[in-house]
Design a protein around this motif. Structure first.
Motif, short mmCIF file in Angstrom:
data_model
loop_
_atom_site.label_atom_id
_atom_site.label_comp_id
_atom_site.label_asym_id
_atom_site.label_seq_id
_atom_site.Cartn_x
_atom_site.Cartn_y
_atom_site.Cartn_z
N GLY A 130 -3.81 -17.04 -11.09
CA GLY A 130 -5.22 -17.35 -11.32
C GLY A 130 -5.57 -17.38 -12.80
O GLY A 130 -6.31 -18.25 -13.27
N ALA A 131 -4.99 -16.45 -13.56
CA ALA A 131 -5.23 -16.41 -15.01
C ALA A 131 -4.66 -17.66 -15.69
O ALA A 131 -5.26 -18.21 -16.60
CB ALA A 131 -4.61 -15.15 -15.61
N ARG A 132 -3.49 -18.13 -15.22
CA ARG A 132 -2.90 -19.34 -15.79
C ARG A 132 -3.77 -20.57 -15.51
O ARG A 132 -3.94 -21.43 -16.37
CB ARG A 132 -1.49 -19.56 -15.25
CG ARG A 132 -0.47 -18.61 -15.85
CD ARG A 132 0.91 -18.85 -15.31
NE ARG A 132 1.42 -20.18 -15.56
CZ ARG A 132 2.10 -20.54 -16.65
NH1 ARG A 132 2.33 -19.67 -17.61
NH2 ARG A 132 2.54 -21.77 -16.77
N VAL A 133 -4.31 -20.65 -14.31
CA VAL A 133 -5.20 -21.77 -13.96
C VAL A 133 -6.45 -21.72 -14.83
O VAL A 133 -6.87 -22.75 -15.39
CB VAL A 133 -5.56 -21.75 -12.45
CG1 VAL A 133 -6.67 -22.74 -12.15
CG2 VAL A 133 -4.33 -22.05 -11.62
N ASP A 134 -7.05 -20.55 -14.99
CA ASP A 134 -8.23 -20.41 -15.84
C ASP A 134 -7.93 -20.82 -17.28
O ASP A 134 -8.73 -21.49 -17.93
CB ASP A 134 -8.75 -18.98 -15.82
CG ASP A 134 -9.37 -18.61 -14.48
OD1 ASP A 134 -9.73 -19.52 -13.71
OD2 ASP A 134 -9.49 -17.39 -14.21
N ALA A 140 -11.85 -42.53 -21.05
CA ALA A 140 -11.90 -43.65 -20.12
C ALA A 140 -12.79 -43.32 -18.93
O ALA A 140 -13.39 -44.20 -18.33
CB ALA A 140 -10.50 -44.00 -19.64
N CYS A 141 -12.88 -42.04 -18.60
CA CYS A 141 -13.74 -41.59 -17.50
C CYS A 141 -14.00 -40.10 -17.69
O CYS A 141 -13.42 -39.48 -18.57
CB CYS A 141 -13.08 -41.85 -16.15
SG CYS A 141 -11.50 -41.02 -15.92
N LYS A 142 -14.87 -39.57 -16.90
CA LYS A 142 -15.17 -38.14 -17.00
C LYS A 142 -13.93 -37.34 -16.63
O LYS A 142 -13.22 -37.69 -15.68
CB LYS A 142 -16.30 -37.77 -16.04
CG LYS A 142 -17.63 -38.36 -16.41
CD LYS A 142 -18.68 -37.94 -15.41
CE LYS A 142 -20.00 -38.59 -15.77
NZ LYS A 142 -21.05 -38.28 -14.81
N PRO A 143 -13.64 -36.28 -17.37
CA PRO A 143 -12.49 -35.44 -17.00
C PRO A 143 -12.72 -34.82 -15.63
O PRO A 143 -13.82 -34.45 -15.28
CB PRO A 143 -12.49 -34.35 -18.07
CG PRO A 143 -13.30 -34.89 -19.19
CD PRO A 143 -14.29 -35.83 -18.59
N TRP A 144 -11.66 -34.74 -14.87
CA TRP A 144 -11.73 -34.07 -13.59
C TRP A 144 -10.49 -33.20 -13.48
O TRP A 144 -9.56 -33.37 -14.27
CB TRP A 144 -11.89 -35.05 -12.44
CG TRP A 144 -10.92 -36.19 -12.40
CD1 TRP A 144 -10.86 -37.26 -13.24
CD2 TRP A 144 -9.86 -36.37 -11.47
NE1 TRP A 144 -9.85 -38.09 -12.90
CE2 TRP A 144 -9.21 -37.57 -11.81
CE3 TRP A 144 -9.40 -35.64 -10.40
CZ2 TRP A 144 -8.12 -38.04 -11.11
CZ3 TRP A 144 -8.32 -36.13 -9.70
CH2 TRP A 144 -7.70 -37.31 -10.05
N PRO A 145 -10.46 -32.26 -12.55
CA PRO A 145 -9.46 -31.19 -12.60
C PRO A 145 -8.09 -31.60 -13.12
O PRO A 145 -7.35 -32.32 -12.47
CB PRO A 145 -9.39 -30.72 -11.15
CG PRO A 145 -10.76 -30.96 -10.63
CD PRO A 145 -11.22 -32.23 -11.31
N PHE A 146 -7.80 -31.12 -14.32
CA PHE A 146 -6.50 -31.25 -14.96
C PHE A 146 -6.11 -32.68 -15.32
O PHE A 146 -4.93 -32.94 -15.57
CB PHE A 146 -5.41 -30.58 -14.12
CG PHE A 146 -5.73 -29.16 -13.80
CD1 PHE A 146 -5.66 -28.19 -14.79
CD2 PHE A 146 -6.16 -28.79 -12.55
CE1 PHE A 146 -5.99 -26.88 -14.52
CE2 PHE A 146 -6.49 -27.47 -12.27
CZ PHE A 146 -6.40 -26.51 -13.25
#
Length: 108
Positions: A23-27, A49-55
């Motif tokens: 979880g800490a790595r994802v954060d 090019a577009c809005k950032p989305w998860p990763f």
């Protein structure tokens, strides 16, 4: 590549880092993504090019001399935060590059 190997990699990471460690790595990666987007927005040669989305961050790079020529001709209407296009339709924007600029790009 495939779902099974991805599942094994996820399982191995979970076993190694544990629930809290993973979880800490994802954060941490989410925070780094935002830092990257902020850095892209500060640099004039890059635009999202577009809005950032998860990763995922999709962006364009325009060398300054090419960007200036395209902007002079009104072919790239940059808006706030270095985005191309308007809020409703800024993901799918294609640019037809004039022949003289295309020739200059080919020589690079």
């Amino acid at each position: 590549c495939g779902r099974r190997t991805d599942a094994v990699k996820l399982w191995a990471m979970w076993k190694y880092y544990g629930r809290l460690g993973l979880g800490a790595r994802v954060d941490q990666k989410v925070d780094e993504l935002q830092l990257f987007v902020d850095e892209l927005n500060r640099r004039q040669s890059f635009c999202l090019a577009c809005k950032p989305w998860p990763f995922n961050v999709n962006f364009f790079y325009f060398p300054p001399r090419i960007r200036d020529k395209l902007m002079e001709r009104g072919l790239i209407p940059f808006h706030d935060n270095n985005r191309i296009g308007n809020e409703e339709n800024w993901v799918h924007r294609f640019i037809e590059v004039p022949e003289d600029i295309a020739q200059e790009l080919a020589e690079v």
